[in-house]
Design a protein around this motif. Structure first.
Motif, PDB file in Angstrom:
ATOM      1  N   ILE A  61      -1.493  -7.829   1.050  1.00  0.00           N
ATOM      2  CA  ILE A  61      -2.767  -7.723   1.767  1.00  0.00           C
ATOM      3  C   ILE A  61      -2.673  -8.460   3.093  1.00  0.00           C
ATOM      4  O   ILE A  61      -3.147  -7.981   4.130  1.00  0.00           O
ATOM      5  N   GLU A  78       6.594   0.365   2.026  1.00  0.00           N
ATOM      6  CA  GLU A  78       6.942  -1.008   1.644  1.00  0.00           C
ATOM      7  C   GLU A  78       8.209  -1.487   2.345  1.00  0.00           C
ATOM      8  O   GLU A  78       9.191  -1.871   1.712  1.00  0.00           O
ATOM      9  N   SER A  94       9.391  -5.212   1.402  1.00  0.00           N
ATOM     10  CA  SER A  94       9.217  -5.692   0.021  1.00  0.00           C
ATOM     11  C   SER A  94      10.371  -6.568  -0.438  1.00  0.00           C
ATOM     12  O   SER A  94      10.182  -7.459  -1.265  1.00  0.00           O
ATOM     13  N   HIS A  96       2.247  -3.829  -0.395  1.00  0.00           N
ATOM     14  CA  HIS A  96       1.560  -4.508  -1.492  1.00  0.00           C
ATOM     15  C   HIS A  96       1.016  -5.847  -1.034  1.00  0.00           C
ATOM     16  O   HIS A  96       0.412  -6.566  -1.810  1.00  0.00           O
ATOM     17  N   GLY A 116      -2.751  -0.131  -2.750  1.00  0.00           N
ATOM     18  CA  GLY A 116      -3.203   0.447  -4.010  1.00  0.00           C
ATOM     19  C   GLY A 116      -2.223   0.060  -5.094  1.00  0.00           C
ATOM     20  O   GLY A 116      -1.106  -0.382  -4.809  1.00  0.00           O
TER      21      GLY A 116
END
Ligand code: ATP
Ligand code: ATP
Ligand code: VIB
Ligand code: MG
Ligand code: MG
Lengths: 262, 318, 258, 258, 262
Positions: free
Chosen positions: E193, E158, E161, E191, E38
């Motif tokens: 996909i 995350e 990240s 984040h 999201g």
């Protein structure tokens, strides 16, 4: 614009020294957009710190605009890997910090700050304090703070790492736009090959610790670029593939998973 | 420099001299006479406007006078002699005796087994660390046949002495004679046995009006006027202890009028010279003998001339 | 509503604390049969206060004025010296040991000096309050300034921020929570300083009352003065806490929960 | 080598500081012709020390013992109370105001009580040192514990860490730099406390020397004792700084540069 | 295992309230691997905090293992968006923190910690302090700290990240391995996909603020999965495309860049 010659950086420590960078040579032309990729801990942040004048190289020479870098310069802006926001300042005031410090007219730059916050989608949050923001929102505030300086050299350390793909892409486009308008020299550290290829003229690949230049991939695609169905998509994809190849990501992934370690 | 005057300038003599008087210690009943002199207008008559400051004890008072912050202070003359002998009070001179005999004394609770000096042997006596009473004790002991080495001394803050005597922490305490009412109060009305040093050491004066040589030589007239008015107040106070205590309590509400009156009554016999000399008088011979007494007691070794500590020509005459 | 109830319960607990303390005192005073002259009973102290309420309050106001003035001055000096120490290594090396030594001097010993320089008025008391309480301010300012998170220091450096601006805009605001701890230590010390000043010279203030009462063995009166001093300090302390809350809302919002 | 040279230059600057201070003192003493009884000259003070070096050092050792013992006790009490205040809101509400009030009481006023309870030995001095200096420790412990970064508090909560473990493993180590600021404030205060204790009762220690010297107006001797006290405190203070460096190397490594 | 019913979260603040989550319903089965994606600031971290028992929902019900969540549980581990390392503890001691707190035998878990550090490539750094590490290295330490708990429910915000593609991929594989071995229930905020599709059984897509469930994409591909040339590559690509579609990333990117805003 930026010139590094045989730059080495060794960190001393009670548990022995760490060699972060070894004899690195790099030239970045004025207005050039350079991306730096490499494995975690290979010295990318250290490289930016050296260019920003926050660290003095253990050996070698660092120049910006022809002058040796001995301390931070005001025409060089750096956006850190961590947001580094002042917890007692509102979002807007955090963005305006460089303006205050440079003694620029606040009123004028206020408008600019609002435009930047608008751009990163945080205008509605401009009066809030940093702890009321999500991780990605904080990162965007830090981005605005770097951009408001309109520097000649912009150093960015994984500026979009905490952002979703869509926001990341929107901001990439904005960044490209800003780069094209201001002809700033940009050095961008990223872990996203897509992002590197989309934005950079050249992508510098560093080896794992100690960081040395493994290779430099030129991205000869005219701007503005977008990923996707455009004319130069193939060119971009090729660069991307080359980088993946160099970084060994795909290859490793294609191998069977390593035997479980316990 | 002049003391910060808090009083209205006198309408009668607008050019009144402003001086600061520092009491011996605090603003207890024994110090009431200065307020009396103030209240009765003795100072005004002498053309002086006086600011009264409660004192801190001999050392601090000497410092205040020598530092020029106060023109006059009540200082135990024995302390002045000791300080002067050590070269610490250069320029401090006595200009009138407040007490003709020393007020120094030891006090014990009645029934504590101390009724005469000899009983002090083997007992614990408390006094302030800097007390002159302690320094006089060897003389007192010699004159009363006490073995001074058999008395154990401990030090306490001035305000703690009575409490520690009352609570039995110590057997006796050093006090000025006039402290008896306070000590009796502290001891819940138990009678107090007092051993006044002045009974046997007759050569020592009590407190004296002390000033600096600068004032003594520069403003002899002021000194005379001041001591005159102050001694007038002193005489009045010991003659009218109740009234004097009332004047004191009006100025210092924390004081107890009864205790103050009792102090003044006790002080009366020490204030008036026995031999008909005027109040405040001092004699060179007695000062010399006092010096000898103290040197013999080991309070100091240095030579000291009476002239260096007393301004004889400024002493009250008749 | 929540806050209102919180405030009530807070006041309740605080009152309980006072009640417990006074109760313990009364108990000790009576159980160990400690003479009134050494430890008066709470009732005796209240009685002593009621004997001279006007006079005592008057003296309290005098002490209050000296305390506040001394405190304000100590904040000013403490900030200046603390910042100098944090900013200049030479300042630290030269003055830190002196400050430490000076702070270890019982200030009573300096009283005669102050009297000679400044007389018997309020000034030496204010200076005494200042001297007694500025050291915690210095140390907390220096300590707070040295504790700026390294990432914020790096941010300041990256903007080539002039030193004083780094102090004013980054290091000092970040140091404020710690500075307030120092101020809270300093506040009660300021009243101790004022009282010590009053012990040593003059004829006004709660310190003078304590000496007078002590000298006349009127311990209950001395305790009444001490009690007023305590109440005064509590009021000043919580005023400071209020200032802190108003000035540093972000601290409360980000601060650790219990 | 670098470090060696640094240490030499540091010592040089510190010495310069002392020299400047003593010089200023000598100048003031002579220029304003201040009587010896009020402000003795440095030479006079040194002479006073040389008159009785053995005795003075002996008294200094006595005061040192009381100071150290009082300080150690104050650290223990301060940690306990500070932690209680940081941990329990009820403890804060009940005891904080009392502590503030108590801290504002000039401790001299409590001396009689201590003498009655503990006599004339070392004990009341140690207790006095404790009483004078434990408040800064309490406040810095409570302040430091309240300043734990929220992310670390959340980490502790996410592990369902028992409260005392959160204190011991997370909040307390994080509070240590601030606690040390409190200890540094407390250290010189401890020697003030010991000296005040000696003022009040007994016949040993530098405090006793100071009072006694005051009586015979031997201000130079009093200053010699005060000087020893200052030197002692500097030594204790820097011992504390050393302990801090050894215990908290990470603070120096991450701390802000000037 | 995890159940959310009509969960809403509103943050009060001096500048007005922020609605982070609105009436969210979510079920995660035992052993299931769920990814949450999201936009930045949509409430993903808030969602994890609610499940971890670090926040109490403004309204609605949160259950883990059938029991209402009222406080953090020891069988639920959370890896935060920021590393949150203790600056005074060495890397190894940071990893061992949960072991100490849970009162587990240290000696045993020491070996485990070393294996985990080995796995993330930080064995050589185990005696160093956090400030001597790069951003990505710190994140890996935090990962080890979460994994050493061997929780029944693992919440990760995350986690990769700050890592380069290669490290990220290696660790994804390790994580899959661990998930398969321990049958832990995992909720992963990401984040990326690609990462979501590679790892998750289901990908939950949240709407921008306030966060609600926009859609859930099931990834029915057997494990172990790898991106690249394997049998189910096409399936993975399809899921990926679907998610890109839903998130609007590709679409936005395909459009001409928005008009410059100044
Ligand atoms: N403590 C807080 N006080 C006020 N608002 C908060 C707080 N924490 C989060 N918010 C708000 O809640 C919303 C959701 O935050 P959250 O951290 O869950 O987002 P996120 O999805 O994790 O974003 P990101 O991807 O950027 O980390 C944001 O708008 C944020 O401003
Ligand atoms: N202050 C320091 N002290 C000691 N070692 C350090 C310090 N800063 C960095 N290093 C070491 O230098 C190396 C490079 O660090 P750097 O932060 O430049 O890596 P990076 O490429 O930015 O990594 P990442 O992608 O994880 O952020 C690392 O091995 C790190 O351990
Ligand atoms: C209430 C009271 N008043 C006076 C004294 C006497 N006194 C006060 S200070 C001091 C020492 C002189 O420097 C002496 C003897 C006392 N003990 N108690
Ligand atoms: Mg980095
Ligand atoms: Mg988040």
């Amino acid at each position: 614009m930026i010139l590094l010659r045989e730059v080495s950086q060794v960190f001393g420590g009670r548990r022995g020294a760490v060699e972060a960078l070894r004899e690195l040579d790099l030239d970045v032309a004025d207005g050039e957009f350079t991306a730096v990729v490499g494995r975690s801990g290979c010295g990318k942040s250290t490289l930016l710190r050296l260019i920003a004048g926050l660290l003095t190289a253990t050996s070698g020479e660092v120049r910006v605009g022809g002058e040796p870098v001995v301390r931070p310069r005001r025409d060089v802006a750096i956006m850190f890997q961590r947001p580094a926001l002042l917890p007692w300042r509102s979002v807007l005031d955090n963005v305006l910090l460089p303006v205050e410090i440079f003694g620029w007219p606040r009123q004028e730059h206020r408008a600019h700050a609002h435009r930047l916050l608008e751009m990163v989608g945080l205008e509605a949050f401009h009066r809030r304090l940093p702890h009321e923001l999500s991780g990605g929102m904080q990162q965007r505030v830090a981005l605005c703070r770097a951009l408001i300086q309109r520097p000649r050299v912009l150093l960015m350390d994984e500026p979009f790492s905490a952002l979703d793909a869509l926001t990341r892409e929107e901001l990439s486009i904005e960044l490209q736009q800003i780069h094209m308008e201001h002809a700033a020299t940009v050095v961008l550290v990223t872990h996203s090959i897509e992002e590197a290829v989309l934005l950079a003229d050249r992508v510098v690949v560093l080896t794992p610790r100690p960081g040395r230049i493994l290779t430099v991939v030129d991205v000869d695609v005219p701007r503005p670029r977008t990923l996707g169905q455009h004319a130069h998509a193939a060119d971009l994809a090729r660069c991307s593939a080359e980088l993946h190849e160099v970084l060994g990501a795909r290859r490793a992934a294609a191998e069977p998973p390593p035997a479980p370690q316990r | 420099a002049c003391g910060s005057g808090e009083q209205e300038p006198s309408p009668a003599r607008p050019a009144a001299d402003r001086v600061t008087w520092v009491t011996g210690f605090g603003a207890f009943g024994r110090e009431a006479y200065v307020y009396v002199a103030q209240e009765k207008g003795f100072f005004r008559e002498a053309g002086i406007e006086v600011t009264v400051q409660p004192g801190q004890g001999s050392g601090e008072n000497l410092a205040a006078v020598l530092g020029g912050r106060a023109q006059f202070a009540a200082v135990d003359f024995t302390a002045t002699l000791i300080s002067a002998a050590g070269g610490k009070a250069e320029g401090a001179v006595a200009v009138a005796a407040l007490h003709q005999r020393t007020l120094a004394a030891l006090m014990a609770l009645d029934g504590s087994g101390i009724s005469r000096p000899k009983d002090l042997e083997g007992k614990t006596v408390a006094d302030t660390a800097s007390s002159v009473i302690r320094m006089m004790f060897p003389s007192y002991a010699r004159l009363t046949g006490v073995d001074a080495s058999k008395v154990k001394w401990v030090s306490l803050q001035p305000a703690q002495l009575a409490a520690n005597l009352a609570s039995g922490q110590v057997d006796a305490i050093g006090q000025y004679v006039v402290g008896q009412p306070t000590v009796r109060n502290a001891a819940k009305g138990k009678e107090i046995k007092v051993l006044p040093f002045g009974d046997v050491i007759t050569d020592l004066y009590g407190s004296a009006v002390t000033t600096s040589a600068t004032v003594a030589t520069g403003r002899p007239d002021l000194v005379r006027r001041f001591t005159g008015a102050l001694l007038k107040g002193l005489a009045y106070a010991v003659e009218h202890p109740q009234e004097a205590a009332g004047i004191l309590v009006a100025k210092q509400p924390a004081q107890n009028a009864e205790v103050a009156a009792a102090e003044l009554a006790l002080m009366a016999s020490y204030v008036r010279p026995a031999d008909g000399t005027p109040m405040g008088a001092m004699s060179r011979e007695r000062v010399e003998r006092a010096i000898t007494v103290l040197r013999t007691a080991g309070a100091f070794d240095e030579q000291l001339t009476p002239e260096s500590v007393v301004s004889f020509d400024l002493l009250p005459k008749g | 509503m929540e806050r209102g109830r919180d405030a009530v319960s807070a006041a309740g607990w605080s009152t309980l604390g006072v009640v417990v303390a006074v109760g313990a005192w009364a108990l000790v005073a009576s159980a160990f049969a400690i003479p009134e002259i050494i430890l008066p009973s709470p009732a005796g102290v209240v009685a002593a206060f009621l004997r001279l309420p006007g006079y005592l309050l008057e003296q309290a106001v005098i002490t209050l004025g000296e305390t506040v003035l001394g405190f304000v001055l100590s904040v000013v000096c403490g900030l200046a010296i603390g910042m100098a120490i944090a900013a200049f290594r030479v300042a630290e090396l030269m003055f830190y040991p002196l400050l430490v030594a000076f702070n270890a001097v019982p200030k009573v010993a300096l009283a005669p000096l102050l009297v000679v320089w400044m007389g018997f008025g309020q000034q030496p008391k204010v200076v005494m309050a200042l001297l007694v309480c500025f050291f915690p301010v210095v140390l907390s300012v220096a300590g707070g300034l040295a504790a700026t998170p390294p990432e914020l220091v790096e941010l300041a450096r990256s903007l080539d921020t002039p030193r004083w601006q780094t102090f004013v805009k980054i290091r000092f605001p970040g140091a404020l929570p710690q500075v307030f701890v120092g101020l809270k230590v300093a506040m009660p010390l300021a009243s101790v300083g004022a009282v010590i000043g009053e012990f040593s010279a003059g004829d006004a203030g709660l310190g003078f009352v304590i000496v007078q009462a002590g000298g006349s063995s009127d311990t209950a009166l001395a305790f009444a003065a001490i009690g007023l001093l305590g109440i005064m300090s509590i009021a000043l302390f919580y005023a400071l806490v209020l200032v802190e809350r108003l000035l540093l809302p972000w601290v409360r919002e980000t601060a650790a929960v219990r």
